[in-house]
Design a protein around this motif. Structure first.
Motif, PDB file in Angstrom:
ATOM      1  N   VAL A   7      47.244  43.679  50.100  1.00  3.04           N
ATOM      2  CA  VAL A   7      48.027  42.452  49.906  1.00  3.04           C
ATOM      3  C   VAL A   7      49.449  42.867  49.565  1.00  3.04           C
ATOM      4  CG1 VAL A   7      48.361  40.452  48.395  1.00  3.04           C
ATOM      5  CG2 VAL A   7      46.054  41.085  49.127  1.00  3.04           C
ATOM      6  N   GLY A   8      50.418  42.248  50.229  1.00  4.17           N
ATOM      7  CA  GLY A   8      51.824  42.521  49.934  1.00  4.17           C
ATOM      8  C   GLY A   8      52.553  43.065  51.141  1.00  4.17           C
ATOM      9  N   ARG A   9      53.568  43.856  50.872  1.00  6.41           N
ATOM     10  CA  ARG A   9      54.411  44.419  51.937  1.00  6.41           C
ATOM     11  C   ARG A   9      53.570  45.238  52.914  1.00  6.41           C
ATOM     12  NH1 ARG A   9      58.270  46.779  49.043  1.00  6.41           N
ATOM     13  NH2 ARG A   9      59.651  45.013  49.297  1.00  6.41           N
ATOM     14  N   ASP A  10      53.633  44.871  54.189  1.00  4.34           N
ATOM     15  CA  ASP A  10      52.904  45.532  55.279  1.00  4.34           C
ATOM     16  C   ASP A  10      51.388  45.517  55.086  1.00  4.34           C
ATOM     17  OD1 ASP A  10      55.333  46.182  56.588  1.00  4.34           O
ATOM     18  OD2 ASP A  10      55.547  47.966  55.314  1.00  4.34           O
ATOM     19  N   GLY A  11      50.884  44.549  54.306  1.00  9.79           N
ATOM     20  CA  GLY A  11      49.452  44.457  54.071  1.00  9.79           C
ATOM     21  C   GLY A  11      48.769  43.573  55.106  1.00  9.79           C
ATOM     22  N   THR A  12      47.470  43.549  55.071  1.00  8.92           N
ATOM     23  CA  THR A  12      46.685  42.677  55.940  1.00  8.92           C
ATOM     24  C   THR A  12      46.888  41.223  55.542  1.00  8.92           C
ATOM     25  OG1 THR A  12      45.065  44.438  56.144  1.00  8.92           O
ATOM     26  CG2 THR A  12      44.366  42.242  56.837  1.00  8.92           C
ATOM     27  N   ASN A  13      46.955  40.974  54.226  1.00 10.27           N
ATOM     28  CA  ASN A  13      47.292  39.671  53.658  1.00 10.27           C
ATOM     29  C   ASN A  13      46.350  38.539  54.074  1.00 10.27           C
ATOM     30  OD1 ASN A  13      49.486  40.738  52.198  1.00 10.27           O
ATOM     31  ND2 ASN A  13      50.751  40.650  54.022  1.00 10.27           N
ATOM     32  N   GLN A  19      45.890  34.793  47.512  1.00 10.41           N
ATOM     33  CA  GLN A  19      45.798  33.817  46.420  1.00 10.41           C
ATOM     34  C   GLN A  19      45.213  34.467  45.164  1.00 10.41           C
ATOM     35  OE1 GLN A  19      43.559  30.916  48.735  1.00 10.41           O
ATOM     36  NE2 GLN A  19      45.242  29.445  48.487  1.00 10.41           N
ATOM     37  N   TYR A  20      44.227  35.306  45.341  1.00 11.11           N
ATOM     38  CA  TYR A  20      43.613  36.008  44.211  1.00 11.11           C
ATOM     39  C   TYR A  20      44.653  36.884  43.509  1.00 11.11           C
ATOM     40  CZ  TYR A  20      40.468  39.282  41.789  1.00 11.11           C
ATOM     41  OH  TYR A  20      39.827  40.057  40.856  1.00 11.11           O
ATOM     42  N   VAL A  21      45.394  37.663  44.279  1.00 10.10           N
ATOM     43  CA  VAL A  21      46.424  38.531  43.704  1.00 10.10           C
ATOM     44  C   VAL A  21      47.517  37.684  43.055  1.00 10.10           C
ATOM     45  CG1 VAL A  21      48.230  40.232  44.246  1.00 10.10           C
ATOM     46  CG2 VAL A  21      45.920  40.505  45.180  1.00 10.10           C
ATOM     47  N   ASP A  63      55.533  49.958  45.427  1.00 10.18           N
ATOM     48  CA  ASP A  63      55.605  49.879  46.886  1.00 10.18           C
ATOM     49  C   ASP A  63      55.456  48.447  47.390  1.00 10.18           C
ATOM     50  OD1 ASP A  63      52.909  49.423  46.491  1.00 10.18           O
ATOM     51  OD2 ASP A  63      52.222  51.191  47.573  1.00 10.18           O
ATOM     52  N   GLY A  64      55.288  47.490  46.476  1.00 11.45           N
ATOM     53  CA  GLY A  64      55.189  46.091  46.883  1.00 11.45           C
ATOM     54  C   GLY A  64      53.870  45.726  47.534  1.00 11.45           C
ATOM     55  N   ARG A  65      52.873  46.575  47.370  1.00  7.83           N
ATOM     56  CA  ARG A  65      51.580  46.311  47.998  1.00  7.83           C
ATOM     57  C   ARG A  65      50.451  46.606  47.011  1.00  7.83           C
ATOM     58  NH1 ARG A  65      51.454  49.711  52.485  1.00  7.83           N
ATOM     59  NH2 ARG A  65      50.075  51.140  51.409  1.00  7.83           N
ATOM     60  N   VAL A  66      49.439  45.759  47.048  1.00 10.89           N
ATOM     61  CA  VAL A  66      48.241  45.943  46.223  1.00 10.89           C
ATOM     62  C   VAL A  66      47.110  46.321  47.165  1.00 10.89           C
ATOM     63  CG1 VAL A  66      46.646  44.812  44.627  1.00 10.89           C
ATOM     64  CG2 VAL A  66      49.077  44.214  44.572  1.00 10.89           C
ATOM     65  N   ASP A  67      46.600  47.535  46.991  1.00 11.87           N
ATOM     66  CA  ASP A  67      45.555  48.047  47.873  1.00 11.87           C
ATOM     67  C   ASP A  67      44.198  48.017  47.171  1.00 11.87           C
ATOM     68  OD1 ASP A  67      47.183  48.767  50.143  1.00 11.87           O
ATOM     69  OD2 ASP A  67      47.981  50.396  48.910  1.00 11.87           O
TER      70      ASP A  67
END
Length: 129
Positions: A7-13, A19-21, A63-67
């Motif tokens: 979720v986030g930058r360059d994520g699948t989203n 919404q959870y994040v 990095d703006g992304r939650v993995d």
């Protein structure tokens, strides 16, 4: 509900995971007096900024992304672990306090029973009208 995709930058989203994040980020933001994100499931500049702010404060990896399975999601979920225990306790107490025991069983009201003559009279009166 752990996330299955980034979720986030360059994520699948995936919308529900975003919404959870966003909801988890809002817990972090509320504790700091920041405005809440809309739980719209969309990754825009405000969500990226919130992820980066959280990462900067809590993980040191920005990095703006939650993995899934990474530091950021672990830290986000960990911050709510205590809140969930408190919520369970408050909910249990609320249920206990709202319970009002029945002082007396209500009387059983039996359906009226018509004998054959009363039933015939009733049917005839319905068709006579």
């Amino acid at each position: 509900m752990p996330i299955s995709q980034s979720v986030g930058r360059d994520g699948t989203n995936l919308r529900r995971e975003v919404q959870y994040v966003q909801a988890l980020l809002n817990v972090f933001r509320a504790e700091r007096g920041q405005t809440a994100l809309d739980l719209d499931g969309l990754v825009g500049p405000l969500t990226i900024e919130a992820i980066e702010g959280f990462q900067s404060a809590e993980t040191g990896i920005v990095d703006g992304r939650v993995d899934p399975g990474a530091q950021a999601i672990g830290a986000l979920e960990q911050q709510t672990a205590g809140v969930l225990d408190e919520l369970r306790a408050v909910t249990m107490f609320a249920l206990l306090l709202s319970h009002r025991p029945v002082e007396e069983e209500p009387p059983v009201v039996e359906d009226p029973v018509l004998d054959d003559k009363e039933l015939q009279d009733l049917v005839q009166s319905i068709f006579a009208e």
